[in-house]
Design an enzyme around this catalytic site. Structure first.
Site, mmCIF file in Angstrom:
data_model
loop_
_atom_site.group_PDB
_atom_site.id
_atom_site.type_symbol
_atom_site.label_atom_id
_atom_site.label_comp_id
_atom_site.label_asym_id
_atom_site.label_seq_id
_atom_site.Cartn_x
_atom_site.Cartn_y
_atom_site.Cartn_z
ATOM 1 N N LEU A 1 0.677 -1.352 0.074
ATOM 2 C CA LEU A 1 -0.028 -0.029 -0.166
ATOM 3 C C LEU A 1 0.758 1.176 0.125
ATOM 4 O O LEU A 1 0.240 2.398 -0.150
ATOM 5 C CB LEU A 1 -0.904 0.110 1.330
ATOM 6 C CG LEU A 1 -2.053 -1.117 1.261
ATOM 7 C CD1 LEU A 1 -2.396 -1.229 2.509
ATOM 8 C CD2 LEU A 1 -3.056 -0.696 0.400
ATOM 9 N N THR B 1 11.103 -3.520 2.773
ATOM 10 C CA THR B 1 10.137 -4.492 3.581
ATOM 11 C C THR B 1 10.655 -6.074 3.544
ATOM 12 O O THR B 1 11.763 -6.060 3.364
ATOM 13 C CB THR B 1 8.619 -4.381 2.876
ATOM 14 O OG1 THR B 1 7.708 -5.125 3.652
ATOM 15 C CG2 THR B 1 8.477 -4.901 1.567
ATOM 16 N N GLY C 1 9.172 -10.056 14.663
ATOM 17 C CA GLY C 1 9.758 -8.807 14.401
ATOM 18 C C GLY C 1 9.038 -7.696 14.884
ATOM 19 O O GLY C 1 9.416 -6.503 15.460
ATOM 20 N N LYS D 1 14.691 -6.600 6.076
ATOM 21 C CA LYS D 1 14.701 -5.577 6.964
ATOM 22 C C LYS D 1 15.907 -5.533 7.875
ATOM 23 O O LYS D 1 16.389 -4.608 8.356
ATOM 24 C CB LYS D 1 13.321 -5.460 7.888
ATOM 25 C CG LYS D 1 12.150 -4.826 7.227
ATOM 26 C CD LYS D 1 11.120 -4.694 8.043
ATOM 27 C CE LYS D 1 9.603 -4.195 7.438
ATOM 28 N NZ LYS D 1 8.818 -4.065 8.416
HETATM 29 P P1 NAP Z 1 6.320 -12.936 12.513
HETATM 30 O O1 NAP Z 1 7.850 -12.238 12.899
HETATM 31 O O2 NAP Z 1 6.551 -13.794 11.579
HETATM 32 O O3 NAP Z 1 5.839 -13.308 13.790
HETATM 33 C C1 NAP Z 1 4.633 -13.900 14.044
HETATM 34 C C2 NAP Z 1 4.345 -14.101 15.400
HETATM 35 O O4 NAP Z 1 3.253 -14.727 15.560
HETATM 36 C C3 NAP Z 1 5.409 -15.060 16.309
HETATM 37 O O5 NAP Z 1 5.286 -14.461 17.639
HETATM 38 C C4 NAP Z 1 4.514 -16.251 16.329
HETATM 39 O O6 NAP Z 1 4.795 -17.316 17.427
HETATM 40 C C5 NAP Z 1 3.202 -15.811 16.376
HETATM 41 N N1 NAP Z 1 2.299 -16.819 15.716
HETATM 42 C C6 NAP Z 1 2.213 -17.321 14.486
HETATM 43 N N2 NAP Z 1 1.270 -18.236 14.403
HETATM 44 C C7 NAP Z 1 0.839 -18.522 15.753
HETATM 45 C C8 NAP Z 1 -0.067 -19.656 16.356
HETATM 46 N N3 NAP Z 1 -0.716 -20.417 15.341
HETATM 47 N N4 NAP Z 1 -0.173 -19.509 17.448
HETATM 48 C C9 NAP Z 1 0.272 -18.462 18.318
HETATM 49 N N5 NAP Z 1 1.267 -17.610 18.019
HETATM 50 C C10 NAP Z 1 1.533 -17.631 16.559
HETATM 51 O O7 NAP Z 1 5.572 -11.734 12.106
HETATM 52 P P2 NAP Z 1 5.868 -10.101 12.681
HETATM 53 O O8 NAP Z 1 6.451 -9.188 11.331
HETATM 54 O O9 NAP Z 1 6.166 -9.880 13.837
HETATM 55 O O10 NAP Z 1 4.248 -9.419 12.317
HETATM 56 C C11 NAP Z 1 3.038 -9.867 13.260
HETATM 57 C C12 NAP Z 1 1.871 -9.201 12.900
HETATM 58 O O11 NAP Z 1 1.905 -7.716 12.971
HETATM 59 C C13 NAP Z 1 1.484 -9.402 11.430
HETATM 60 O O12 NAP Z 1 0.070 -9.808 11.440
HETATM 61 C C14 NAP Z 1 1.580 -8.187 10.671
HETATM 62 O O13 NAP Z 1 0.758 -7.930 9.673
HETATM 63 C C15 NAP Z 1 1.395 -7.317 11.653
HETATM 64 N N6 NAP Z 1 2.327 -5.866 11.546
HETATM 65 C C16 NAP Z 1 1.520 -4.842 11.098
HETATM 66 C C17 NAP Z 1 2.152 -3.602 11.019
HETATM 67 C C18 NAP Z 1 1.514 -2.299 10.550
HETATM 68 O O14 NAP Z 1 2.145 -1.414 10.149
HETATM 69 N N7 NAP Z 1 0.317 -2.203 11.139
HETATM 70 C C19 NAP Z 1 3.425 -3.489 10.955
HETATM 71 C C20 NAP Z 1 4.133 -4.764 11.080
HETATM 72 C C21 NAP Z 1 3.676 -5.919 11.250
HETATM 73 P P3 NAP Z 1 6.210 -18.053 17.170
HETATM 74 O O15 NAP Z 1 7.257 -17.390 17.319
HETATM 75 O O16 NAP Z 1 5.655 -19.245 18.270
HETATM 76 O O17 NAP Z 1 6.088 -18.780 15.882
#
Ligand code: NAP
Length: 485
Positions: free
Chosen positions: A21, A67, A136, A71
């Site tokens: 976006l 992205t 992250g 990163k």
């Molecule tokens: P990530 O690094 O892939 O981390 C994913 C997290 O979700 C980990 O803590 C993982 O746990 C947990 N998880 C995944 N499946 C799970 C399950 N079935 N049960 C319990 N925990 C589970 O992703 P990220 O980059 O941190 O992003 C996380 C979220 O933030 C995403 O949905 C992303 O869209 C959102 N986000 C939004 C923005 C924004 O601008 N609004 C910016 C960045 C990110 P484990 O470590 O145990 O696998």
């Protein structure tokens, strides 16, 4: 816009980049500020990252966003990294530095979240925070919480080791600091407040152990990927006893607009927000770094409306039905419960026309009013977001209106029997169409003609004969959730 010799290039590198976006945000700012720049996404493979950064500099590109999956690795190719980005270990914005002949890296994701929570009136100072997840995003949120003076941060993750690793590095990072002033852009709270909050603690926990958190008035950041569309009914914790302790919930997921996590927070009396503004503000902050400027608040507000329209093309709820079917009462209550705005088309038209509906009928006639309704729907289709729209009883009469209503949002027809409508409306002198000797007969006549039109215009019919507001609200919410599945 005109592209000429003075046009500067901005860009995004990542893989994939098709659904980003960021061009909407960045090109929107360029256009609205009349700045001759173009923002383009570039798909870059891992092995080509260094070349891409060097090439971007050689091509005189002013700034870039970065992205997934670059990163972290991108930091290897930068001439400087901002302190917060370095501690978080992730850079999403590159700012050209011609003195150092390269790019300096920043993390505007976290600056974006910081701007969002300040705007939403959330202070982390001396608060107990729970972060769900340890990926992250959770690491960046942990940094923000400590930087903003949180008293204690519980970091809960399915994989405990990841939470422990973040807790170790963040506790270490903040025990080294004298004060919690870590952002260039300034921080909330007085200097005295900040000194009182030195050395806050991050406590890692297994997700399943959330019951061990005894504090209440929690501020919770949902930073897992659970609940992301299309899995909109999923939530990482569904235990009501947890939500009873939550004062504020922020879901980093922004699609859907109202995640299951947010619904549970609100159902238990807390305030809940998604993080679409975080996305917008990370872009705005990046632009401000590139151009050393401030993006006007009006531009930010307009971009937020455009972003919502793009991300939630059908996020409005539209209520149709005969007068007296409860559209206004139900609509206002629904908006309150779902944290949406409320708008009544009659009120909107009265404001635009500068006179009451009764005066429009008396002075201009019903046909002119119906035309005004169509014009109003056209405008609302292009601007409305996250709103419960209550419509005039004759709205679906024009065939083009039925189409417009469906473009605006999910259309709910509030049904009621003629006798029920009569009982609700009798004695009401504000309805021009019912100023008749026999209003019940008039209702029956109008309903005979209108009922099939209401049905045709609606996505869902909701029975309101019971006069039970709770039941009607629950039926609408359930139908909306079924539609999202
Ligand atoms: P990530 O690094 O892939 O981390 C994913 C997290 O979700 C980990 O803590 C993982 O746990 C947990 N998880 C995944 N499946 C799970 C399950 N079935 N049960 C319990 N925990 C589970 O992703 P990220 O980059 O941190 O992003 C996380 C979220 O933030 C995403 O949905 C992303 O869209 C959102 N986000 C939004 C923005 C924004 O601008 N609004 C910016 C960045 C990110 P484990 O470590 O145990 O696998």
């Amino acid at each position: 816009m005109t592209i000429d010799g003075k046009t500067r290039l901005l860009g995004l590198i990542g893989n994939p980049v098709e659904h980003t976006l960021s061009p909407l945000i960045q090109n929107g700012i360029c256009e609205k500020m009349n700045i001759p720049s173009v923002y383009v996404p570039f798909q870059v493979q891992k092995e080509g990252l260094g070349e891409a950064i060097r090439g971007a500099y050689a091509l005189n590109i002013l700034g870039m966003n970065v992205t997934v999956p670059h990163k972290n690795q991108v930091m290897d190719y930068l001439v400087d990294v901002d302190e917060a980005a370095g501690q978080i270990g992730a850079v999403n914005t590159l700012v050209r530095d011609d003195n150092l002949h390269g790019y300096k890296g920043y993390n505007t994701d976290i600056l974006g979240l910081k701007r969002q929570i300040h705007e939403d009136g959330i202070s982390l100072l001396r608060q107990t925070v729970v972060i769900l997840g340890a990926g992250g995003a959770a690491k960046a949120v942990t940094y923000l919480c400590l930087a903003e003076g949180a008293e204690k941060v519980y970091l809960l993750n399915r994989t405990l080791e990841k939470a422990e690793s973040i807790a170790d590095s963040m506790n270490q990072c903040f025990s080294d600091k004298q004060e919690s002033t870590v952002f260039d852009a300034g921080s909330s709270g007085s200097e005295t407040d900040k000194k009182e909050c030195r050395n806050p603690r991050v406590v890692p926990m297994a997700l399943a152990d959330y019951g061990e958190i005894k504090e209440s008035d929690l501020i919770v950041f949902q930073a897992t990927s659970i609940g992301l569309a299309p899995n909109v009914l999923d939530v990482v914790i569904d235990d009501p006893t947890f939500y009873q302790k939550v004062k504020v919930g922020v879901d980093l997921i922004y699609n859907p607009a109202n995640t299951k996590f947010m619904q549970l927070v609100k159902e238990h009396g807390g305030k809940a927000y998604n993080a679409l503004k975080m996305l917008l503000y990370q872009g705005v902050t990046a632009f401000e770094l590139w151009y050393d400027c401030k993006v006007d608040e009006k531009i930010v507000a307009d971009l937020y409306t455009e972003l919502k329209r793009k991300v939630y093309p059908k996020d409005n709820l539209v209520l149709i039905g005969f007068m007296g079917s409860g559209k206004t009462t139900v609509g206002k209550e629904l908006a309150e419960r779902l944290h949406m705005d409320f708008l009544d088309t009659d009120a909107y038209i009265e404001k635009q026309a500068g006179k009451s509906i009764a005066s429009i009928f008396a002075e201009d006639g019903e046909e002119a009013f119906r035309l005004m309704e169509t014009e109003a729907l056209g405008k609302l289709r292009d601007t409305l977001s996250n709103t419960v729209l209550s419509t005039g009883g004759g709205m679906p009469l024009r065939p083009e209106n039925a189409g417009l209503l469906k473009e605006i949002g999910t259309v709910f027809y509030l049904t009621a029997a003629e006798q029920v409508l009569y009982d609700r409306l009798k004695g009401d002198t504000d309805r021009p169409l019912l100023q008749e000797a026999d209003p019940y007969k008039k209702i029956c006549e109008l309903m005979k003609y209108r009922k099939p039109l209401y049905r045709a215009a609606a996505d869902v019919s909701i029975d309101t004969n019971s006069n039970d507001l709770e039941e009607v609200i629950a039926d609408i919410i359930q139908a909306q959730q079924r539609g999202m599945r």
